[in-house]
Motif scaffolding. Structure first.
Motif, short mmCIF file in Angstrom:
data_model
loop_
_atom_site.label_atom_id
_atom_site.label_comp_id
_atom_site.label_asym_id
_atom_site.label_seq_id
_atom_site.Cartn_x
_atom_site.Cartn_y
_atom_site.Cartn_z
N VAL A 109 -7.44 1.57 6.09
CA VAL A 109 -7.98 0.51 5.24
C VAL A 109 -8.58 1.13 3.97
CG1 VAL A 109 -9.65 -1.38 5.05
CG2 VAL A 109 -8.41 -1.03 7.18
N GLN A 161 0.71 -12.04 9.45
CA GLN A 161 -0.46 -12.93 9.57
C GLN A 161 -0.07 -14.26 10.19
OE1 GLN A 161 -3.43 -12.82 6.65
NE2 GLN A 161 -2.54 -11.16 5.50
N ALA A 175 -4.82 -0.44 -3.63
CA ALA A 175 -4.65 -1.85 -4.03
C ALA A 175 -5.82 -2.65 -3.50
CB ALA A 175 -3.32 -2.40 -3.50
N PHE A 212 0.86 -1.18 0.00
CA PHE A 212 0.00 0.00 0.00
C PHE A 212 0.90 1.23 0.00
CE2 PHE A 212 -2.43 -3.22 2.56
CZ PHE A 212 -3.20 -3.64 1.48
N ALA A 236 -7.52 -9.57 -0.17
CA ALA A 236 -6.74 -10.76 0.17
C ALA A 236 -6.31 -10.75 1.63
CB ALA A 236 -5.52 -10.88 -0.75
N CYS A 237 -6.16 -9.56 2.21
CA CYS A 237 -5.80 -9.45 3.63
C CYS A 237 -7.00 -9.77 4.53
CB CYS A 237 -5.31 -8.04 3.97
SG CYS A 237 -3.69 -7.69 3.35
N GLY A 238 -8.14 -10.01 3.94
CA GLY A 238 -9.30 -10.41 4.74
C GLY A 238 -10.27 -9.28 5.02
N TYR A 239 -10.07 -8.11 4.44
CA TYR A 239 -10.99 -7.00 4.71
C TYR A 239 -12.20 -7.09 3.76
CZ TYR A 239 -7.39 -4.95 7.59
OH TYR A 239 -6.48 -4.74 8.58
N PRO A 240 -13.41 -6.99 4.32
CA PRO A 240 -14.60 -6.98 3.47
C PRO A 240 -14.74 -5.62 2.79
CG PRO A 240 -15.23 -6.85 5.79
CD PRO A 240 -13.74 -6.89 5.76
N ALA A 292 -5.86 1.85 1.67
CA ALA A 292 -5.40 0.57 1.13
C ALA A 292 -6.32 0.12 0.00
CB ALA A 292 -5.34 -0.48 2.23
N LEU A 338 -1.94 -3.17 9.03
CA LEU A 338 -3.19 -3.61 8.40
C LEU A 338 -3.22 -5.11 8.17
CD1 LEU A 338 -4.22 -0.95 5.77
CD2 LEU A 338 -4.83 -1.15 8.16
N ARG A 371 -5.53 -6.57 -3.14
CA ARG A 371 -4.62 -6.91 -2.05
C ARG A 371 -5.31 -6.74 -0.70
NH1 ARG A 371 -1.58 -9.01 0.77
NH2 ARG A 371 0.65 -8.72 1.11
N THR A 372 -6.10 -5.68 -0.58
CA THR A 372 -6.81 -5.44 0.67
C THR A 372 -7.81 -6.57 0.92
OG1 THR A 372 -6.73 -3.14 0.00
CG2 THR A 372 -7.96 -3.63 1.98
#
Lengths: 276, 390
Positions: B236, A189, B243, A118, B249-253, B239, A129, B246-247
């Motif tokens: 977020v 993670q 991207a 990011f 993929a990090c698990g953010y809805p 982010a 994040l 990618r966000t």
């Protein structure tokens, strides 16, 4: 044929000691792929692939284009479901029953070829994040960074060697630094297995050496799988090398034994892989 | 302590702009109410109203910047939420007229009498009360934004496609509000307001009151947006902007995040609209015109998106020029606006505020270079050590 018990078959106190989501590695194996087949329009990208990874090892996977390396990673990370076969994380967790985002958290972290960080956020915020924690909007809106989180961020940044750049926007990082930051974002993670796809493509010599050092240091605590074309790099880090060809394992062993394997030589059109 | 939490890590330009707004509020109110009209320090009521209007425009600009600058959602239909907030306020103001309308009907607004209606439509119930209208100012645009956003973000509609459907939304609303059968005054809209909360709307003190309320709303809106942007939630959003896959993929809805910020932004725009209407004295379907929404986006682009005070500067600068120019050559304005948009995009992609920050930048950059160099040296030392071991 490996004996892989189903989750439901495991009974007794051994399971009771495992936290939910924790793999059972009493046999020293963290990942089993058994007879995994996946075809696209009749083309078998994976053809009865068998692969086992020992807990904490550093494995290199090589193979010509179209050998099934990317598809294999897709299957392990839950991105694609195979037509047949089994994928187990430890002896107790059936990865095929888990969604991609569940696997990404705490089980298998995957670093893609091209780094995506990011860019407008600082290096530390990039790690922040990706830390395990709440993801729902309201919970995140209320979240305040805790001392434990800050320590964890520092720890990850120290591991990847970017602690001094923590307050800089990620956009100013060099290509190599972005790759490390992305590895750090995976580490945040806390995965047991780290899949790294061509980590040193486009890196300077210095950066390659530093990346080798980083990946070697990560193995042990975690299992690291590196997919790489750069044989010089493979030689630097590899203990065990697996050669994929047409969707299944062609050879496995130390780099020198693999390089002298006639089948491997034939696949690489009579050349040794190191001449790449 | 409160001061510290409010201002820690705050954009400095933002604080200066907020201070300027507070000073303007004080100067204009005193200048209008306390200074006699004969004095050259007197501020005319005309100026008060113009500046009050600009303040509501600035709040609209902040609401657009919150989604566009930070979450990368370009809405070319934010004027719709502004207008809906305005209509909710307008309905209250219509009910306040009571039997003082031209037809003197205590139960129906003039335009309904004119259309030969005999009963108040159900959706006008409750608008006799200010609190109800105030609630609707937030709820109606909020719910519309929620439904619209849910449909759009769930289907991953983004970028230019999202911008186009927001244009369609505001255009559809404009056509609907033009119809007399809708019960919102059709072509003429709602107007002829008499008073608000018992204060005569033409009174100087009411004008100043509305002006100050707009200023306070802008300051509050700015701090709300600032709090959102500076929280982890805001990071977020950034982010997602930079991207999105990618966000995810990090698990953010991602869709939920966009929805939340879109609804908040729509509500801010609606508050701006609600304060705008009593000051200009009219709300009509023209406010829904796609062009006004685009104009509002132009204020944000001119001021500088991605900082919350830039759009405030942009809204004031563009609208001030507009008032000046439309008195001189009204036909020229669309060309000037179009030209401005092109010039800003080409020469000042970060807006007017990048002119302010230009002097500071080289220093920052050299700093990073020094750090980078230090790191590089360290790495090469590490690499050397490594080769020695081997």
């Amino acid at each position: 044929m490996l004996s892989v018990p189903n989750e439901s078959e495991i009974i007794g106190d051994r399971v009771a000691t495992l936290a939910p989501g924790q793999p059972d590695v009493t046999h020293g194996t963290i990942l089993y792929l058994e007879d995994v087949t996946l075809s696209f329009d009749g083309f078998k990208a994976l053809n009865k692939l068998n692969l086992t990874l020992d807990d904490g090892e550093l494995r290199c996977i090589i193979g010509p284009n179209g050998a099934g390396k990317s598809t294999m990673m897709d299957v392990i990370t839950g991105r694609r479901k195979p037509d047949s076969g089994q994928v187990f994380f430890g002896q107790n967790i059936d990865l095929l029953k888990h969604q991609e985002h569940e696997i990404a958290r705490g089980m298998v972290g995957r670093k893609f070829q091209r780094p995506t960080v990011f860019e407008a956020l600082t290096v530390a915020e990039n790690i922040e994040l990706t830390l395990l924690g709440p993801r729902a909007p309201w919970a995140v809106l209320k979240a305040r960074s805790t001392a434990a989180e800050r320590d964890r961020i520092d720890e990850v940044l120290t591991t990847i060697g970017l602690i001094q750049l923590r307050h800089q926007p990620a956009g100013i990082l060099s290509h190599g630094q972005k790759q490390w930051l992305e590895i750090g974002m995976l580490l945040a993670q806390n995965p047991r297995i780290l899949l790294v796809d061509e980590p040193v493509a486009g890196m300077t010599g210095e950066e390659v050496a530093r990346t080798a050092e980083l990946l070697v240091s990560l193995a042990g605590e975690r299992t690291v799988v590196v997919v790489e074309h750069d044989m010089a790099f493979v030689r630097k880090i590899a203990r065990t090398v697996t050669v994929l060809h047409q969707g299944s394992v062609l050879a496995e062993g130390s780099l020198s034994s693999v390089q002298s394997n006639p089948k491997v030589i034939e696949v690489y059109l009579g050349e040794t892989p190191c001449s790449h | 302590m409160l001061f510290k939490t409010l201002f820690a890590g705050h954009e400095r330009g933002g604080l200066i702009v907020m201070l300027a707004i507070v000073l303007m509020l004080l100067w204009v109110s005193i200048g209008n109410l306390a200074v006699p009209a004969s004095s050259s320090w007197h501020v005319s009521t005309y100026t008060v109203t113009i500046l009050g209007k600009f303040l509501t425009y600035a709040l609209l600009a902040v609401s657009i910047d919150l989604i566009w600058g930070y979450a990368g959602i370009l809405s070319l239909g934010h004027g719709a939420f502004f207008a809906l907030g305005g209509y909710a306020m307008g309905m209250y103001l219509m009910r306040e007229i009571g039997d003082r309308g031209q037809y003197g009907n205590p139960n129906l607004p003039d335009f309904m009498v004119f259309l030969n209606w005999h009963e108040l439509p159900w959706y006008w119930y409750g608008f006799d009360h200010f609190w109800f209208a105030a609630l609707m100012v937030l709820l109606v645009p909020g719910i519309l934004a929620g439904l619209f956003g849910w449909l759009a973000f769930r289907s991953k509609v983004s970028g230019v496609y999202f911008a186009i459907i927001t244009q369609a939304l505001t255009y559809a609303l404009m056509l609907a509000f033009f119809r007399n059968e809708m019960g919102f005054g059709g072509n003429n809209g709602l107007t002829d307001f008499k008073d608000i909360l018992g204060f005569s709307i033409t009174e100087n003190s009411t004008r100043v009151g509305l002006f100050v309320a707009s200023g306070i709303a802008l300051i509050l809106g700015y701090f709300i947006a600032q709090a959102i942007v500076r929280s982890r939630f805001g990071r977020v959003l950034v982010a997602i902007r930079d991207a999105e896959p990618r966000t995810r993929a990090c698990g953010y809805p991602v869709a939920q995040y966009k929805l939340v910020v879109f609804v908040i932004s729509a509500m801010l725009a609606a508050v701006a609209g609600a304060l705008y209407v009593p000051q200009v004295g009219i709300i009509n379907p023209g406010e829904f015109s796609p062009l006004s929404s685009i104009e509002a986006v132009a204020w944000v682009a001119t001021g500088g998106r991605g900082s919350l005070f830039g759009p405030i500067i942009g809204a004031f600068a563009v609208n001030y020029s507009k008032t000046q120019l439309t008195t001189l050559a009204p036909d020229l304005w669309p060309f000037v606006l179009g030209g401005l948009f092109i010039l800003v995009t080409v020469f000042l992609p970060k807006g007017l505020i990048s002119l302010l920050g230009r002097r500071k930048k080289p220093v920052e950059e050299s700093e990073t270079m020094v750090i980078n160099k230090a790191i590089k040296q360290e790495t090469s030392v590490a690499a050397d050590r490594k080769t020695e071991v081997l």
